[in-house]
Write a protein that holds these residues in place. Structure first.
Motif, short mmCIF file in Angstrom:
data_model
loop_
_atom_site.label_atom_id
_atom_site.label_comp_id
_atom_site.label_asym_id
_atom_site.label_seq_id
_atom_site.Cartn_x
_atom_site.Cartn_y
_atom_site.Cartn_z
N LYS A 143 0.74 -1.28 0.02
CA LYS A 143 0.14 0.01 -0.03
C LYS A 143 0.69 1.16 0.02
N ASP A 144 2.12 1.22 0.47
CA ASP A 144 2.95 2.31 0.56
C ASP A 144 4.00 2.28 -0.76
N SER A 145 4.07 1.44 -1.59
CA SER A 145 4.80 1.21 -2.71
C SER A 145 4.06 1.68 -4.22
N PRO A 146 4.29 3.08 -4.43
CA PRO A 146 3.70 3.62 -5.65
C PRO A 146 4.12 2.78 -6.77
N MET A 147 5.45 2.23 -6.55
CA MET A 147 5.70 1.40 -7.86
C MET A 147 5.06 0.03 -8.41
N VAL A 148 4.52 -0.39 -7.46
CA VAL A 148 3.95 -1.80 -7.52
C VAL A 148 2.47 -1.58 -7.77
N ARG A 149 1.82 -2.41 -8.88
CA ARG A 149 0.51 -2.48 -8.86
C ARG A 149 -0.13 -3.70 -9.17
N VAL A 150 -0.88 -4.36 -8.06
CA VAL A 150 -1.30 -5.77 -7.76
C VAL A 150 -2.68 -5.57 -8.80
N LEU A 151 -2.94 -6.62 -9.73
CA LEU A 151 -3.84 -6.51 -10.82
C LEU A 151 -5.06 -7.36 -9.91
N ASP A 152 -6.14 -7.03 -10.29
CA ASP A 152 -7.43 -7.70 -9.84
C ASP A 152 -7.15 -9.42 -9.99
N ALA A 153 -7.68 -10.22 -9.40
CA ALA A 153 -7.65 -11.62 -9.46
C ALA A 153 -8.06 -11.95 -10.89
N GLY A 154 -7.44 -12.89 -11.56
CA GLY A 154 -7.96 -13.42 -12.72
C GLY A 154 -7.00 -12.59 -13.74
N GLN A 155 -6.46 -11.34 -13.39
CA GLN A 155 -5.65 -10.60 -14.41
C GLN A 155 -4.47 -10.98 -14.54
N MET A 156 -3.38 -10.60 -15.50
CA MET A 156 -2.15 -11.16 -15.68
C MET A 156 -1.46 -9.89 -16.06
N LEU B 41 -1.86 -12.57 -9.89
CA LEU B 41 -1.97 -13.67 -8.82
C LEU B 41 -3.02 -14.86 -9.35
N ALA B 42 -2.56 -15.92 -9.40
CA ALA B 42 -3.70 -17.03 -9.61
C ALA B 42 -3.35 -17.90 -8.77
N LEU B 43 -4.38 -18.32 -7.89
CA LEU B 43 -4.62 -19.41 -6.90
C LEU B 43 -5.01 -20.53 -7.46
N ASN B 44 -4.29 -21.87 -7.29
CA ASN B 44 -4.67 -23.02 -8.13
C ASN B 44 -4.91 -23.93 -6.95
N ARG B 45 -6.22 -24.16 -6.72
CA ARG B 45 -6.45 -24.99 -5.55
C ARG B 45 -6.19 -26.47 -5.79
N ARG B 46 -6.38 -26.94 -7.13
CA ARG B 46 -6.42 -28.55 -7.69
C ARG B 46 -5.01 -28.71 -7.07
N ALA B 47 -3.95 -27.85 -7.43
CA ALA B 47 -2.64 -28.39 -7.22
C ALA B 47 -1.97 -27.97 -5.90
N GLY B 48 -2.84 -26.89 -5.31
CA GLY B 48 -2.22 -26.50 -4.01
C GLY B 48 -1.04 -25.48 -4.18
N VAL B 49 -1.19 -24.60 -5.20
CA VAL B 49 -0.11 -23.70 -5.29
C VAL B 49 -0.50 -22.36 -5.67
N LEU B 50 0.23 -21.17 -5.45
CA LEU B 50 -0.09 -20.18 -5.66
C LEU B 50 0.73 -19.60 -6.96
N GLY C 64 -4.37 -17.59 -19.35
CA GLY C 64 -5.35 -18.72 -18.95
C GLY C 64 -4.72 -19.43 -17.95
N VAL C 65 -4.07 -18.79 -16.91
CA VAL C 65 -3.43 -19.51 -15.75
C VAL C 65 -4.40 -20.22 -14.85
N GLY C 66 -3.87 -21.39 -15.05
CA GLY C 66 -4.67 -22.64 -13.93
C GLY C 66 -5.89 -22.94 -14.73
N LYS C 67 -6.38 -22.30 -15.73
CA LYS C 67 -7.39 -22.72 -16.49
C LYS C 67 -7.22 -23.33 -17.82
#
Lengths: 358, 358, 358, 358
Positions: A280-293, A309-318, B215-218
């Motif tokens: 939140k205090d790092s203006p250089m970094v932008r975290v995209l909405d879930a599902g965006q790359m 960020l893509a959470l992969n529950r099937r395989a248990g990884v982020l 298509g990450v994870g999908k």
């Protein structure tokens, strides 16, 4: 008027990018650019992009003017950096070093990966690590040192470690990541990452329309990533080369601890929310909405980092993916960002933040 | 004169590559090319590369001539394939299908990933899986079926599954790979992999000088890879797009079982030796020396696959990297290779094996 | 706070580049961006390069806010421009038009090349032609109009005419060029020049690794070049497409008058000297030393134009080559440059002048 | 088994392309490949595209086996060629020379442009010029010489002269072109045209996303074009470099004689018809319909040449555009085509004629 700065190794790609940024910085004046191979040649003759913007010519690395400057950006290869840093500091010149020489805290690890003994290991204790979003404390200390009238040494993070750590560290800090198991880092870089040296690998006709992995299992950014992530012997780092000039994408696959994997574990939105809180205090970094790359083209020429960020529950990884410009946020821009913090300015000062839209 | 073949969906990239290969095949005669959108247009008007080589024009998918041919290569999208395959088989026409419709053995898995019910699940029992190096038995059965006078259905493997499985399966078959833990597949494709459709993703100015994951994870090739590797819920597949036309590089990180990891485990040369033994009858596959990594440019335009292997004892993994041409070994070339086997010819017949050197 | 400006057609490439420049301009505030097709969508969702820099969303072209602004940059296609310009002017809004609608002085020529009747030919009398280095008088008049409180209409020159005329006009003004004979203009553009529309021509897989000429003898920039050079029916203009995003190189071959050709004619240094004199008050233009040729990469992202000159005595011609960024000096940057002049600012204000070195 | 051939200078790009073609030629056997710099190295280690196709290793240029072969393809630089040609001929070895050494009929012109005295000018009288579509007589004589049991020397045309002359000569032979006035040749080449040498010009990061002219007014292909077109001091040749690997487009603007210009002059269809008649026995050349323009991607990897023609009555010129693969029809392929004719085979034998469709 601002501070007087020099760029050593200004003929290389990171050095030339430093020149671009310093020329556009409202509080820095470019006083010297060095390149032993190009001494006497006008900067604009090597890089016509600078025609009209500066009349500076290259001098050699031993140009005495360097010892009178406020700060020197070092864009020389490893070992060449540690050959000059102590002298610069003795003369009261602050150093922002883009080489690998002062990144690793442990001189033994340095020797193991770089195959040479470190000649000023005592500086490893006191140097600040230059990756402001993750090592704010280091830079705050450096700013205090500067404010007290002493020169500082900032060892700026490498390009792959920057993107990789920005993608991975928040998850680790949250405690989401399993204690064991490989952290797989597959990263892709544009050809500027291979340097300005003209050889068969960097020839247009070799790099164009080609993909390849290189330095597999042996790339020297591996211990740097492990140091930042505190993940000794767990990082599997495979860099790749693709046919573009600038841009670096790091795809990090993190095994989740049992509590956070599976259907009762994390959900995608809380992952994004936690990352946004972290930055939140790092203006250089932008975290995209879930599902965006992220796309590297969205940050080229800027000091920004976009994270998907893509959470992969099937395989248990982020899967965390970060995009940066390897020469800007991954090298020259980060060095200027560190200098901004040390000098007490807004960390964005003089740094491009908007890429060309196309 | 050779067999009479047709290409359905010949206006797409895989279809056009099929046309190139069939035109150069000494035992095939191209009798029909179909594209509903381009019906009536000369093939050479859409692909000037074919000017002078053929006077064929596109007809529609319901061209009755198709039912009189020896074989049809299907390069239509999934669902469009299963709409025509039963009828072609009924008329005694052998089908080499490049779509996903008959790849997955389990119709439920198909429905889960493709979001539509399978309309001819009974064919999943009998179709051959078209990846000759790994499913020789399937193709031997298909050859026997053909020899007996019956038509065959070959479901050719997808581009990512082909490269990934060729890289990973030998290690799994050797028993080197741990029973649990993610198998991380980070793959990079040229833009032909995104298809011929003109949209903002495939616009030159979006794809050029850009890297991105998608298509990450999908991605629907995930269950296909898991089926081939027999690794349900363990494959983490992240495809990437890079600015080149053809070429696919798959980097697979395989966690090693305890017996094979560490300093007393495998060594690099025995890994290479085992892979070479595995592929000793597979002329399309070339296993590089330990320490060498493949370049996609070395296989573009050919049906070859180059594999590089890097054992990482520190982290206890094997990194296997495979390079193919996504349109040739990853699509059209593999289909022709399958046809060669079914018809009893040398599997290389008519297939380019030497890439342009530069 | 600076002036309030809008960009109509901001979803296209020239429009997006205008957004980039306006966002970085110290005396302009971006108040509206329009795109009928993207109305309601955030600018940063279409161009992630703008993420964090603006929260604006697209509105439609009839957004009433436009009528309250100081100035509107028009990046809509021809005919769409003349549909809105009179109304904007009536409301006192100055217009910087990037379309072709008001470039040609003669409405008959417009009709002949654009195949449609001009709907506000009276404005052709009073509009300023937006190519400041060659039409300083037009822009001085516009500045006076603005100073008097009236809105102005500036018809910004096209990308090919800009580069071509900057290369050719000084020689013509010197009287060096023969009265008859073709002036051959072979120009090459990056794919942004073909626009944002996704089609088979702009598909990555068509444009990559390809060179082609297009619109030969028919390109609508031809009469515009002839108007600027005062060379009716003498300009042979052949544009080409090459695989890069931004950059335009125009190579102009000018037949020399007998007095200036041959061994007793001009020499290379006096040609360069005359060009430098011609452009001595034009900070955007850089005339290279005799024997040097410009690279488009040296000006990408900037409003600069680099010119190289080669006298060919054997054949009695002067070859003049100009490099620009087609979206910046060739479109958006030039429009901002014109606005700077109209508003009485330094013509470089807010305009990038240093390209990325690599 | 076919004839035994060697490739001198096989490590360069044209040499490597010769290797590709010879390996695929049904009547040639590759017996030796030489490169002083790479002697002892396997061909496939320098060009992994050849892995599996040949086990040959490079030998030095003085490898005695060369003197026992049927034919040698020479892909060494100028002067290196004339250093070995006489000896090869003395030993009865036929030579297909890709260098410039024997192209110019007049040794004085050679000396003027190449700045060195010719050491075997007597061979200029008897060598055949290797551009079969335009110098059929030369090759017929060479075939007769070979049939009589004597070795032949064929000086294959350069890449730019090949494309340019195929585009321009039919119009000149028809008498359409004015007796005076510049013939403007603006050509664009991919980076393989700049050779395999790794330097700052050929570095990926210099060539990518860049356009530039080079050698303006000084390129050594100029006298070769003038010789073929019989147009002394009239050819203005400006070559350009664009970011692609293979492909060459030559745009030739020819001033028309008064009788053929204007509204009563030529029409587009008769131009096309005359070109088609001219090339009716030339299977490598394809003359496109009026209004069509060639794409280099349609001929890459092949020995084809596509020609587009645009009559410009306004300006009284004919614009003729030819597309070739600079390494194939512009170098290696043309040499093999010449050899096919000399040996009495179909001129297409062993030569790829269908490009990859995408």
């Amino acid at each position: 008027m601002g501070i007087q700065v020099g760029v050593m190794g200004a003929a290389g790609y990171a050095g030339a990018e430093l020149v671009r940024l310093v020329l556009g910085h409202p509080d820095m004046e470019l006083a010297a650019v060095t390149s032993n191979a190009d001494a006497g040649v006008a900067l604009a003759d090597v890089y016509p992009a600078f025609a009209g913007a500066t009349d500076l010519a290259f001098t050699t690395h031993d140009d005495p003017i360097l010892l009178d400057l406020d700060a020197v950006f070092l864009a020389v290869p490893h070992t060449a950096a540690m050959a000059v840093v102590p002298k610069l500091l003795e003369h009261g010149v602050s150093v922002f070093d883009l080489s690998a020489d002062y990144r690793l805290k442990d001189a033994g690890v340095y020797q193991a990966w770089y195959d040479i003994e470190h000649t000023s290991p005592e500086l490893l204790e006191t140097r600040a690590f230059g990756l402001p979003e993750l090592f704010a404390g280091d830079l705050a200390s450096a700013a205090a040192t500067h404010a007290a009238g002493d020169p500082v040494l900032v060892a700026c993070a490498g390009c792959y470690p920057t993107a990789t750590s920005l993608a991975a560290l928040p998850a680790i800090k949250q405690g989401w990541v399993a204690d064991a198991g490989a952290i797989v880092v597959d990263a892709i870089s544009g050809v500027t990452g291979a340097g300005k040296g003209a050889n068969q690998r960097t020839h247009f006709c070799s790099a164009d329309e080609n993909l390849e992995a290189y330095g597999v299992g042996k790339h020297r950014h591996t211990p740097e990533i492990e140091q930042i992530l505190d993940a000794k012997d767990r990082v599997v780092f495979t860099p790749h080369l693709a046919p573009l000039k600038r841009g670096l994408l790091s795809t990090v696959t993190l095994p989740l601890a049992a509590d956070f994997a599976g259907d009762d574990g994390l959900n995608a939105d809380e992952v994004v929310a936690a990352y946004r809180e972290f930055y939140k205090d790092s203006p250089m970094v932008r975290v995209l909405d879930a599902g965006q790359m992220p796309k590297t083209s969205s940050v080229v020429g800027t000091c920004g980092c976009h994270i998907g960020l893509a959470l992969n529950r099937r395989a248990g990884v982020l899967v965390a993916v970060a995009a940066i410009d390897n020469l800007c946020k991954g090298a020259a821009g980060q060095a200027v960002q560190c200098a901004n913090i040390v000098y007490g300015w807004d960390q964005r000062r003089g740094l491009p933040m908007v890429a060309m839209p196309v």
